[in-house]
Design a protein around this motif. Structure first.
Motif, PDB file in Angstrom:
ATOM      1  N   TRP A  88       0.838  -1.189   0.000  1.00  0.00           N
ATOM      2  CA  TRP A  88       0.000   0.000   0.000  1.00  0.00           C
ATOM      3  C   TRP A  88       0.875   1.241   0.000  1.00  0.00           C
ATOM      4  CZ3 TRP A  88       1.114  -2.887   4.295  1.00  0.00           C
ATOM      5  CH2 TRP A  88       1.734  -2.212   5.348  1.00  0.00           C
ATOM      6  N   ASP A  89       0.273   2.370  -0.391  1.00  0.00           N
ATOM      7  CA  ASP A  89       0.985   3.642  -0.254  1.00  0.00           C
ATOM      8  C   ASP A  89       0.180   4.649   0.571  1.00  0.00           C
ATOM      9  OD1 ASP A  89      -0.912   4.026  -2.307  1.00  0.00           O
ATOM     10  OD2 ASP A  89       0.346   5.453  -3.358  1.00  0.00           O
ATOM     11  N   VAL A  90      -1.049   4.271   0.946  1.00  0.00           N
ATOM     12  CA  VAL A  90      -1.879   5.111   1.809  1.00  0.00           C
ATOM     13  C   VAL A  90      -2.398   4.236   2.943  1.00  0.00           C
ATOM     14  CG1 VAL A  90      -3.978   6.509   1.953  1.00  0.00           C
ATOM     15  CG2 VAL A  90      -2.557   6.620  -0.112  1.00  0.00           C
ATOM     16  N   ASP A  91      -1.923   4.521   4.157  1.00  0.00           N
ATOM     17  CA  ASP A  91      -2.367   3.786   5.343  1.00  0.00           C
ATOM     18  C   ASP A  91      -3.491   4.583   5.996  1.00  0.00           C
ATOM     19  OD1 ASP A  91      -2.719   2.390   7.708  1.00  0.00           O
ATOM     20  OD2 ASP A  91      -0.584   2.348   8.227  1.00  0.00           O
ATOM     21  N   HIS A 110      -4.155  12.330   2.598  1.00  0.00           N
ATOM     22  CA  HIS A 110      -2.847  11.679   2.644  1.00  0.00           C
ATOM     23  C   HIS A 110      -1.925  12.225   1.556  1.00  0.00           C
ATOM     24  CE1 HIS A 110       0.164   8.512   2.864  1.00  0.00           C
ATOM     25  NE2 HIS A 110      -0.385   8.137   4.001  1.00  0.00           N
ATOM     26  N   LYS A 111      -0.673  12.464   1.908  1.00  0.00           N
ATOM     27  CA  LYS A 111       0.274  13.067   0.958  1.00  0.00           C
ATOM     28  C   LYS A 111       0.580  12.170  -0.232  1.00  0.00           C
ATOM     29  CE  LYS A 111       4.400  11.571   3.517  1.00  0.00           C
ATOM     30  NZ  LYS A 111       5.613  12.016   4.203  1.00  0.00           N
ATOM     31  N   HIS A 112       0.378  10.859  -0.109  1.00  0.00           N
ATOM     32  CA  HIS A 112       0.660   9.946  -1.216  1.00  0.00           C
ATOM     33  C   HIS A 112      -0.574   9.604  -2.047  1.00  0.00           C
ATOM     34  CE1 HIS A 112       4.783   9.318  -0.076  1.00  0.00           C
ATOM     35  NE2 HIS A 112       4.439   8.949   1.139  1.00  0.00           N
ATOM     36  N   LEU A 113      -1.749  10.057  -1.627  1.00  0.00           N
ATOM     37  CA  LEU A 113      -2.975   9.725  -2.350  1.00  0.00           C
ATOM     38  C   LEU A 113      -2.905  10.251  -3.778  1.00  0.00           C
ATOM     39  CD1 LEU A 113      -5.849   8.517  -2.250  1.00  0.00           C
ATOM     40  CD2 LEU A 113      -6.649  10.803  -1.599  1.00  0.00           C
ATOM     41  N   ILE A 118      -2.917   2.461  -3.482  1.00  0.00           N
ATOM     42  CA  ILE A 118      -3.507   1.315  -2.800  1.00  0.00           C
ATOM     43  C   ILE A 118      -3.677   1.739  -1.347  1.00  0.00           C
ATOM     44  CG2 ILE A 118      -3.197  -1.074  -2.066  1.00  0.00           C
ATOM     45  CD1 ILE A 118      -1.557  -1.502  -4.644  1.00  0.00           C
ATOM     46  N   ILE A 119      -4.922   1.695  -0.878  1.00  0.00           N
ATOM     47  CA  ILE A 119      -5.272   2.163   0.463  1.00  0.00           C
ATOM     48  C   ILE A 119      -5.373   0.962   1.397  1.00  0.00           C
ATOM     49  CG2 ILE A 119      -6.995   3.372   1.843  1.00  0.00           C
ATOM     50  CD1 ILE A 119      -7.828   4.774  -0.843  1.00  0.00           C
TER      51      ILE A 119
END
Length: 170
Positions: A88-91, A110-113, A118-119
């Motif tokens: 994932w890149d969004v936790d 989220h800064k990576h959204l 992938i959440i």
């Protein structure tokens, strides 16, 4: 899918698949995979794989390592077992049980959204189910589309960066 979850909720496993969702492997016992031997990694992958196959006839091919814990040996073993490892890149931080509003804010701000994100959400977290409708609606309102991970990932001609993201090309 973890082994215990498949055993405890077989009808839910079938329903998830019947609704057109991907079933992904999350290991038999939710262990830190990088701490396991090759044979233990294979057992963790294939035990739950075989449970899902026996229950549904579906051959899983997506693997998310528990805790996001992986190294080169885990990735290689996953490939040898027929799996595409994903990360994932969004936790959502739903596992911290801060509440519905926290989940929605954490994800939507989220800064990576971005496209292809992938959440990470957990089916056992206290507020996740309650937050999902609003979270999905909010993200769709921001122009995002939800697709199964199997439609999102590259399967050929890619390499993985250290953060788990795929990059097209060798």
């Amino acid at each position: 899918m973890t082994g215990g979850w498949v055993e405890s909720y077989p009808d839910d496993v079938k329903a998830i698949l019947a609704d057109g969702h991907d079933l992904g492997n999350h290991s038999e016992n939710h262990k830190n995979m990088s701490q396991l031997s090759d044979s233990e990694c294979e057992e963790e992958l294939m035990a739950v794989h075989n449970k899902v196959l026996e229950l549904t006839g579906y051959e899983m091919f997506l693997f998310r390592p528990p805790y996001g814990d992986y190294d080169n040996h885990v990735i290689k073993k996953a490939y040898q077992c027929g799996y595409y490892p994903i990360q994932w890149d969004v936790d959502s931080l739903d596992w911290k049980d801060y509440g519905v509003d926290s989940i929605i804010k954490t994800v939507t701000e989220h800064k990576h959204l971005g496209n292809g994100s992938i959440i990470l959400c957990h089916n056992g977290a206290k507020y996740t189910a309650e937050a999902l409708d609003e979270l999905i609606t909010t993200l769709q309102g921001q122009g995002y589309e939800f697709v199964p991970i199997s439609q999102l990932i590259y399967r050929d001609g890619f390499h993985m960066k250290a953060d788990g993201t795929q990059v097209l090309g060798k």
